[in-house]
Design an enzyme around this catalytic site. Structure first.
Site, PDB file in Angstrom:
ATOM      1  N   ASP A 198     -39.636  14.800  -4.750  1.00 55.35           N
ATOM      2  CA  ASP A 198     -38.716  15.916  -4.592  1.00 55.35           C
ATOM      3  C   ASP A 198     -39.229  16.628  -3.354  1.00 55.35           C
ATOM      4  O   ASP A 198     -40.304  17.229  -3.385  1.00 55.35           O
ATOM      5  CB  ASP A 198     -38.772  16.845  -5.807  1.00 55.35           C
ATOM      6  CG  ASP A 198     -37.759  17.958  -5.674  1.00 55.35           C
ATOM      7  OD1 ASP A 198     -37.705  18.585  -4.605  1.00 55.35           O
ATOM      8  OD2 ASP A 198     -37.004  18.191  -6.624  1.00 55.35           O
ATOM      9  N   HIS A 199     -38.470  16.555  -2.257  1.00 54.85           N
ATOM     10  CA  HIS A 199     -39.077  16.994  -0.996  1.00 54.85           C
ATOM     11  C   HIS A 199     -39.372  18.492  -0.959  1.00 54.85           C
ATOM     12  O   HIS A 199     -40.140  18.950  -0.134  1.00 54.85           O
ATOM     13  CB  HIS A 199     -38.237  16.554   0.216  1.00 54.85           C
ATOM     14  CG  HIS A 199     -37.065  17.445   0.490  1.00 54.85           C
ATOM     15  ND1 HIS A 199     -35.864  17.300  -0.137  1.00 54.85           N
ATOM     16  CD2 HIS A 199     -36.909  18.501   1.322  1.00 54.85           C
ATOM     17  CE1 HIS A 199     -35.023  18.231   0.302  1.00 54.85           C
ATOM     18  NE2 HIS A 199     -35.635  18.971   1.196  1.00 54.85           N
ATOM     19  N   LYS A 203     -42.998  21.285   0.670  1.00 50.32           N
ATOM     20  CA  LYS A 203     -42.980  22.508   1.479  1.00 50.32           C
ATOM     21  C   LYS A 203     -44.235  23.339   1.179  1.00 50.32           C
ATOM     22  O   LYS A 203     -44.554  23.588   0.013  1.00 50.32           O
ATOM     23  CB  LYS A 203     -41.715  23.328   1.167  1.00 50.32           C
ATOM     24  CG  LYS A 203     -40.416  22.623   1.582  1.00 50.32           C
ATOM     25  CD  LYS A 203     -39.207  23.497   1.294  1.00 50.32           C
ATOM     26  CE  LYS A 203     -37.901  22.713   1.376  1.00 50.32           C
ATOM     27  NZ  LYS A 203     -37.455  22.364   2.698  1.00 50.32           N
ATOM     28  N   HIS A 261     -34.545  20.269  -6.999  1.00 50.29           N
ATOM     29  CA  HIS A 261     -35.191  21.302  -6.191  1.00 50.29           C
ATOM     30  C   HIS A 261     -35.343  22.656  -6.912  1.00 50.29           C
ATOM     31  O   HIS A 261     -36.430  23.222  -6.957  1.00 50.29           O
ATOM     32  CB  HIS A 261     -34.424  21.522  -4.887  1.00 50.29           C
ATOM     33  CG  HIS A 261     -34.185  20.263  -4.112  1.00 50.29           C
ATOM     34  ND1 HIS A 261     -35.084  19.224  -4.090  1.00 50.29           N
ATOM     35  CD2 HIS A 261     -33.154  19.869  -3.320  1.00 50.29           C
ATOM     36  CE1 HIS A 261     -34.601  18.251  -3.323  1.00 50.29           C
ATOM     37  NE2 HIS A 261     -33.447  18.609  -2.851  1.00 50.29           N
TER      38      HIS A 261
HETATM   39  C1  BG6 Z   1     -31.205  17.634  -0.156  1.00 51.36           C
HETATM   40  C2  BG6 Z   1     -29.754  17.793  -0.498  1.00 51.36           C
HETATM   41  O1  BG6 Z   1     -31.916  17.085  -1.231  1.00 51.36           O
HETATM   42  O2  BG6 Z   1     -31.752  18.910   0.176  1.00 51.36           O
HETATM   43  C3  BG6 Z   1     -28.994  18.431   0.648  1.00 51.36           C
HETATM   44  O3  BG6 Z   1     -29.204  16.512  -0.784  1.00 51.36           O
HETATM   45  C4  BG6 Z   1     -29.640  19.736   1.058  1.00 51.36           C
HETATM   46  O4  BG6 Z   1     -27.634  18.651   0.286  1.00 51.36           O
HETATM   47  C5  BG6 Z   1     -31.140  19.538   1.294  1.00 51.36           C
HETATM   48  O5  BG6 Z   1     -29.012  20.181   2.246  1.00 51.36           O
HETATM   49  C6  BG6 Z   1     -31.837  20.875   1.518  1.00 51.36           C
HETATM   50  O6  BG6 Z   1     -33.162  20.638   1.908  1.00 51.36           O
HETATM   51  P1  BG6 Z   1     -33.888  21.586   2.954  1.00 51.36           P
HETATM   52  O7  BG6 Z   1     -35.272  21.043   3.023  1.00 51.36           O
HETATM   53  O8  BG6 Z   1     -33.132  21.497   4.232  1.00 51.36           O
HETATM   54  O9  BG6 Z   1     -33.826  22.967   2.381  1.00 51.36           O
END
Ligand code: BG6
Length: 508
Positions: A198-199, A203, A261
């Site tokens: 989960d990216h 952060k 997220h």
């Molecule tokens: C992704 C979603 O997982 O996260 C996107 O699929 C979204 O729709 C993005 O824009 C948001 O990530 P960040 O890191 O730009 O806040």
């Protein structure tokens, strides 16, 4: 969770990227590996193998990725450091192959054998699935059938080191599909070999929530229902669906952002202190927290879809006018909800969550509102209301922490004003350039799963949103589109809080 600056390089290994020509590889994986080279945290011996269906040579692949990296760096006014790039580039080999065909995996096995021989990789391989989710099960199955994911032990008297698999989002699109995918992966891999990304957990500001809570004596004693009135978590985006109309039509804002997220932000904020920073201890506390969340009903949630409007200074079209979107689409581009966590710490403290596209600004924060002080002391003064104190964890942009509290406005009268103390990352730390994937990739290479999601967590998250997904699928949203691009979202989201006598913080 690793502290990059105090670590040493991971063991020798091969990283195999499925989806070597894809967007994720170009925008995030390669820049992250380049940044790891900058901090001397690439594996001491590295073979980087890119697999994709197109025909191209390793030189062509390397050249294209270099051009793309130059574009990524240019956004920060940086140029490629040739020496660093050479460290990454010299490890790169491209393998052309169809993800569905067994031959691809046989060629991969042969190639990995050769590279291991040449570079003494100790049999370690990290497989990275940077591909569309429909391939996750196929690739894992084919790797399994080819005997590529058995870790430890020996294979024909050759040492087999670790075999790990990174799976990107989306991990399923509901509970049943997430369970099926978990079952499919678990047929070939043990849970400890699977790293679900989960990216948001990559952060810095999200990782810092643990440092703030557990590295200070100040906050944890007041981190509970005695002192906290409620929590607001906002992930606002100003962009629309861009080129992802087709994806969004099938996914919507809730699936795209909330069980992953936003729930990770809830977990970091609400979990109990673990006994150690060991991955399993932390993941167990998160799992406990998910278990304590009340079942959601449709009255706890609000959905929205953007109409045309003005974002910044630019005109933005309605969602229904975006490419690959139906003119009658009922997909939501905004979702808000009220969560209750039924445990000793949080009983009675609502967590309000909202996320949406085409909102007024890009901004992610966790805002913790403390209970107001009793007004009694100020009864004979002009102060007729006390502002609440807020602790605001700003995830992005303007990363930092802000504490809002009341202070006396100078002058003869007793008048109060809400003031702020602020910590900003960029003022305190000279930050190394990062794309947010450095820690995640490094942690996977050293076998630290703290920042990755365990199977039960992913399933618990889908389980929680299941009644909402089902309810929404069975009812047509009558008022779509219901918020203008560039606004703060639909008015129904205000009603969700107004019912509890509360209101959202401005998105600013
Ligand atoms: C992704 C979603 O997982 O996260 C996107 O699929 C979204 O729709 C993005 O824009 C948001 O990530 P960040 O890191 O730009 O806040």
């Amino acid at each position: 969770m690793s502290m990059l600056s105090h670590k040493s390089p991971p063991p020798p290994c091969a990283i195999v990227i499925f989806g070597a020509n894809g967007d994720l590889t170009k925008r995030l994986i390669i820049p992250a590996l380049y940044n790891l080279a900058r901090t001397q945290l690439l594996p001491s011996s590295l073979a980087l193998v890119g697999v994709d269906h197109n025909k191209k040579t390793s030189e062509e692949w390397t050249g294209q990725l270099k051009d793309f990296l130059a574009q990524v760096l240019a956004k920060n006014n940086e140029e490629i450091d040739e020496m660093l790039w050479r460290q990454v580039a010299r490890s790169m080999t491209f393998l052309s192959g169809d993800f569905e065909k067994p031959e691809t995996y046989q060629s991969l096995k042969d190639l990995l054998g050769e590279l291991d021989e040449k570079q003494a990789l100790e049999g370690n391989v990290l497989f990275y699935m940077a591909v569309a989710d429909r391939f996750f099960g196929t690739i894992a199955g084919k790797l399994g059938e080819a005997g590529l994911v058995e870790s430890g032990g020996s294979d024909n008297n050759k040492k087999v080191g670790f075999r790990r698999l990174i799976v990107e989002k989306p991990f399923g699109h509901d509970l049943a599909s997430a369970k099926a995918l978990n079952a499919c992966l678990r047929k070939w891999l043990k849970e400890e070999q699977i790293y679900r990304i989960d990216h948001f957990l990559g952060k810095e500001t999200v990782q810092n929530i643990m440092a703030l809570r557990f590295g200070n004596g100040l906050f944890e004693p007041i981190w509970n229902r005695d002192r906290i009135d409620h929590v607001q978590i906002t992930v606002a985006e100003s962009i629309g669906v861009e080129t992802r109309g087709k994806f969004y039509e099938a996914t919507g804002a809730l699936r795209d952002m909330i069980p992953n997220h936003l729930f990770q932000l809830v977990a970091m904020t609400a979990m109990e202190p673990p006994v150690s920073f060991d991955a399993e201890d932390i993941r167990a506390k998160k799992a406990e927290m998910f278990k304590a969340i009340h079942c959601l009903t449709l009255s706890d949630v609000v959905r929205g879809q953007y109409d045309s409007g003005i974002v910044g200074d630019e005109k933005a079209k309605a969602y229904r006018a975006e490419a690959n979107v139906s003119p009658e689409s009922t997909a939501e581009t905004y979702a808000a909800m009220r969560l209750m966590i039924d445990n000793w710490r949080w009983a009675g403290v609502p967590f309000y969550l909202r996320t949406g596209k085409r909102l007024t600004k890009r901004y992610t924060e966790i805002a913790i509102r403390f209970k107001s002080a009793p007004l009694a002391l100020f009864r004979e003064t002009p102060v007729d209301e006390l502002d609440a104190d807020w602790l605001i964890l700003r995830v992005q942009p303007d990363e930092g922490i802000r504490l809002r509290f009341n202070a006396k406005r100078p002058g003869p009268a007793m008048a109060l004003e809400s003031v702020a103390m602020e910590f900003k990352y960029k003022d305190y730390f000279k930050q190394a350039p990062a794309v947010g994937y450095e820690t995640l990739i490094y942690d996977c290479l050293i076998g630290d799963a703290t920042l990755f999601q365990r199977a039960d967590q992913v399933e618990a998250a889908w389980d929680l949103v299941a009644p909402v997904l089902e309810g929404w699928a069975n009812t047509t949203p009558r008022h779509f589109p219901n918020y203008a691009a560039g606004s703060e979202g639909p008015s129904a989201a205000n009603d969700l809080l107004a019912r509890d006598g509360r209101s959202w913080r401005r998105i600013s």
